[in-house]
Write an enzyme that holds these catalytic residues in place. Structure first.
Site, short mmCIF file in Angstrom:
data_model
loop_
_atom_site.label_atom_id
_atom_site.label_comp_id
_atom_site.label_asym_id
_atom_site.label_seq_id
_atom_site.Cartn_x
_atom_site.Cartn_y
_atom_site.Cartn_z
N TYR A 85 19.17 0.80 -10.08
CA TYR A 85 18.92 1.69 -9.12
C TYR A 85 19.84 1.26 -7.74
O TYR A 85 19.88 0.18 -7.57
CB TYR A 85 17.46 1.29 -8.71
CG TYR A 85 16.63 2.12 -7.54
CD1 TYR A 85 16.92 3.38 -7.45
CD2 TYR A 85 16.13 1.18 -6.45
CE1 TYR A 85 16.02 4.00 -6.23
CE2 TYR A 85 15.56 1.77 -5.48
CZ TYR A 85 15.67 3.10 -5.41
OH TYR A 85 14.98 3.77 -4.42
N ARG A 110 -2.88 -11.98 6.41
CA ARG A 110 -1.29 -11.97 5.91
C ARG A 110 -1.64 -12.45 4.29
O ARG A 110 -0.85 -12.41 3.42
CB ARG A 110 -0.18 -12.72 6.54
CG ARG A 110 1.01 -12.18 6.08
CD ARG A 110 2.19 -13.00 6.64
NE ARG A 110 2.06 -13.57 7.80
CZ ARG A 110 1.88 -14.86 8.05
NH1 ARG A 110 1.84 -15.82 7.13
NH2 ARG A 110 1.74 -15.44 9.46
N LYS A 166 5.93 4.80 -7.21
CA LYS A 166 6.05 5.84 -8.42
C LYS A 166 4.76 6.05 -8.89
O LYS A 166 3.82 6.59 -8.52
CB LYS A 166 7.15 5.49 -9.27
CG LYS A 166 8.42 4.90 -8.28
CD LYS A 166 9.17 6.11 -7.71
CE LYS A 166 10.23 5.59 -6.63
NZ LYS A 166 11.15 4.80 -7.11
N ASP A 200 13.48 -4.54 -13.63
CA ASP A 200 12.67 -3.37 -12.77
C ASP A 200 12.12 -2.43 -14.13
O ASP A 200 12.89 -1.72 -14.80
CB ASP A 200 14.02 -2.69 -12.10
CG ASP A 200 13.15 -1.53 -11.39
OD1 ASP A 200 12.15 -0.93 -11.73
OD2 ASP A 200 13.92 -1.36 -10.30
C1 LIG Z 1 12.16 4.04 -6.28
C2 LIG Z 1 12.49 3.04 -7.06
C3 LIG Z 1 12.62 1.59 -6.56
C4 LIG Z 1 12.25 1.16 -5.14
O1 LIG Z 1 10.99 1.70 -4.80
P1 LIG Z 1 10.64 1.84 -3.28
O2 LIG Z 1 9.25 1.87 -3.12
O3 LIG Z 1 10.99 3.31 -2.92
O4 LIG Z 1 11.23 0.95 -2.35
C5 LIG Z 1 13.16 0.57 -7.50
N1 LIG Z 1 13.34 0.74 -8.70
C6 LIG Z 1 13.64 2.01 -9.11
C7 LIG Z 1 14.08 2.27 -10.46
C8 LIG Z 1 13.28 3.10 -8.43
O5 LIG Z 1 13.13 4.38 -8.89
#
Ligand SMILES: *Cc1c(COP(=O)(O)O)cnc(C)c1O
Length: 404
Positions: free
Chosen positions: A122, A68, A219, A194
């Site tokens: 988001y 972990r 992403k 973010d």
């Molecule tokens: C997709 C996304 C997330 C979350 O990511 P996941 O890996 O899908 O949980 C957070 N912030 C933004 C801006 C996103 O586009």
């Protein structure tokens, strides 16, 4: 690769980061492999009881303890992400971007605190605030993404942290990060961002004074639409609490997924250049089409917050939206359904193009969002941009005619 290196520029860091020789060489050997391999582990074996006991007090990347806590596969990815942010003390990894956001928030907030959340966040981030955080006695107030230094007027004695997302999800308003950070620092508040759209390659958030920078690695870091992953990179003041909270939550990114994310990271520089060039060409082209009312792309002057983007960002990525002139749900669906080169689906940041119908007005509480017609969000991939433009032109014809 990482020891005793001269300082290098971002494109070089992406290639070299985290490839420590102790993770790519067998002990005592001269030759080595390029990528730290996949080390899968739950149990770590110790030489003897004394070594097992000695391990208990250590809690840092680079020391095998128990699965972990990670293996060189995850440490290498975390290391590479840390190196991309000059002010960073470390990076924690998570099995998704949402998990990263939740851990970052829980590491800074306590019951009774108030969080200021950007209204263009988001949507699942709002879900964390209205669900998990509310249950634990933390309240959230939403603010206008264009508020800048005016955020001062929203602060109360309970305010503990300010959460930014720039550009905003779906609508792409660019925030005045330095102005908000200045207010936060003067009041000893924590800032989190973010940073998924730009990544630290285009916007090194910690260099702008932000305390914790969150990436949905799903992403652009992964880049190939086949892995869920998240990260939080923090400065020295906030990394210890982030690490402790994340470990108490039991968060771990699997070694296989970390390896794939690290493989994706190596090409982030060239992928981002192509995403940027293709998306810019399409955004400018769309702005000239008669069926399009507005293009919401931070590099276009009509995008709210464009001046802040121009001042603070090193470039743009491949995700933006456009607003259609009039029309309705059925006409928007006619546009999207017939596209040959765009998939219809959530997520973004992969090598392939996507089109998504979005309705930003449904996700606002502090501000109102008006549009001249339905909105389409595009993720522009690495295809030949002229194929994409021809596809979109045919889509706009279907929109204008109202037929699928
Ligand atoms: C997709 C996304 C997330 C979350 O990511 P996941 O890996 O899908 O949980 C957070 N912030 C933004 C801006 C996103 O586009």
């Amino acid at each position: 690769m990482s020891k005793g290196k001269p300082p290098s520029r971002p494109a070089t860091q992406i290639v070299e980061g985290g490839r420590r020789s102790e993770w790519t060489h067998l002990g005592g050997s001269k030759g080595g492999i390029v990528n730290p391999p996949v080390w899968r582990a739950s149990t770590i074996l110790y030489d003897d009881v004394a070594a097992l006991r000695a391990g208990v007090g250590t809690n840092e990347d680079g020391k095998l303890f128990y699965g972990r806590r990670g293996t060189p596969t995850q440490w290498s990815l975390a290391d590479a992400l840390t190196e991309m942010e000059p002010e960073a003390a470390g990076t924690m990894l998570y099995p998704s971007g949402v998990a990263a956001t939740a851990a970052a928030l829980l590491s800074v907030l306590n019951p009774g605190n108030e969080l200021l959340m950007v209204d263009s966040a988001y949507d699942p981030t709002r879900g964390i605030c209205e669900g998990l955080l509310k249950r634990f006695g933390i309240t959230t107030r939403y603010y206008d993404p264009l508020i800048g230094a005016g955020i001062e007027t929203l602060l109360t004695e309970r305010t503990r942290a300010i959460f930014l997302e720039s550009p905003g999800s779906l609508t792409f308003e660019v925030q005045d990060v330095p102005a908000i950070v200045a207010v936060a620092k003067a009041r000893d508040l924590v800032t989190l961002i973010d940073n998924t759209w730009a990544t630290s390659l285009l916007f090194p958030a910690l260099s702008f004074g932000v305390d914790l920078s969150i990436l949905a690695c799903t992403k652009y870091i992964v880049g190939h639409s086949d892995v869920m992953a998240g990260s939080v990179t923090a400065n020295a003041a906030h990394f210890p609490a982030l690490r402790k909270t994340s470990q108490q939550l039991g968060q771990v990114l699997s070694p296989d997924d970390a390896w794939l994310a690290a493989r994706g990271l190596r090409t982030l520089g060239v992928r981002m250049e192509r995403h940027q060039a293709n998306a810019l060409k399409i955004a400018h082209w769309l702005a000239d089409q008669p069926e399009v009312a507005r293009v919401l792309h931070p590099a276009l002057p009509e995008c709210p917050g464009h001046a802040a983007w121009k001042r603070d960002f090193k470039g743009s990525s491949g995700l933006f939206s456009f607003v259609l002139k009039g029309g309705d749900e059925a006409r928007r669906a006619a546009l999207i359904d017939g596209l040959a080169h765009f998939g219809i689906g959530y997520s973004w940041g992969g090598y392939e193009s996507l089109a998504l119908p979005v309705d930003p007005q449904n996700y606002r509480t502090a501000t109102r969002w008006h549009a001249e017609g339905p909105v389409v969000r595009l993720q522009i991939g690495l295809e030949d941009v002229d194929d994409l433009i021809e596809d979109l032109r045919a889509g706009l014809d279907r929109f204008a005619a109202g037929v699928r």
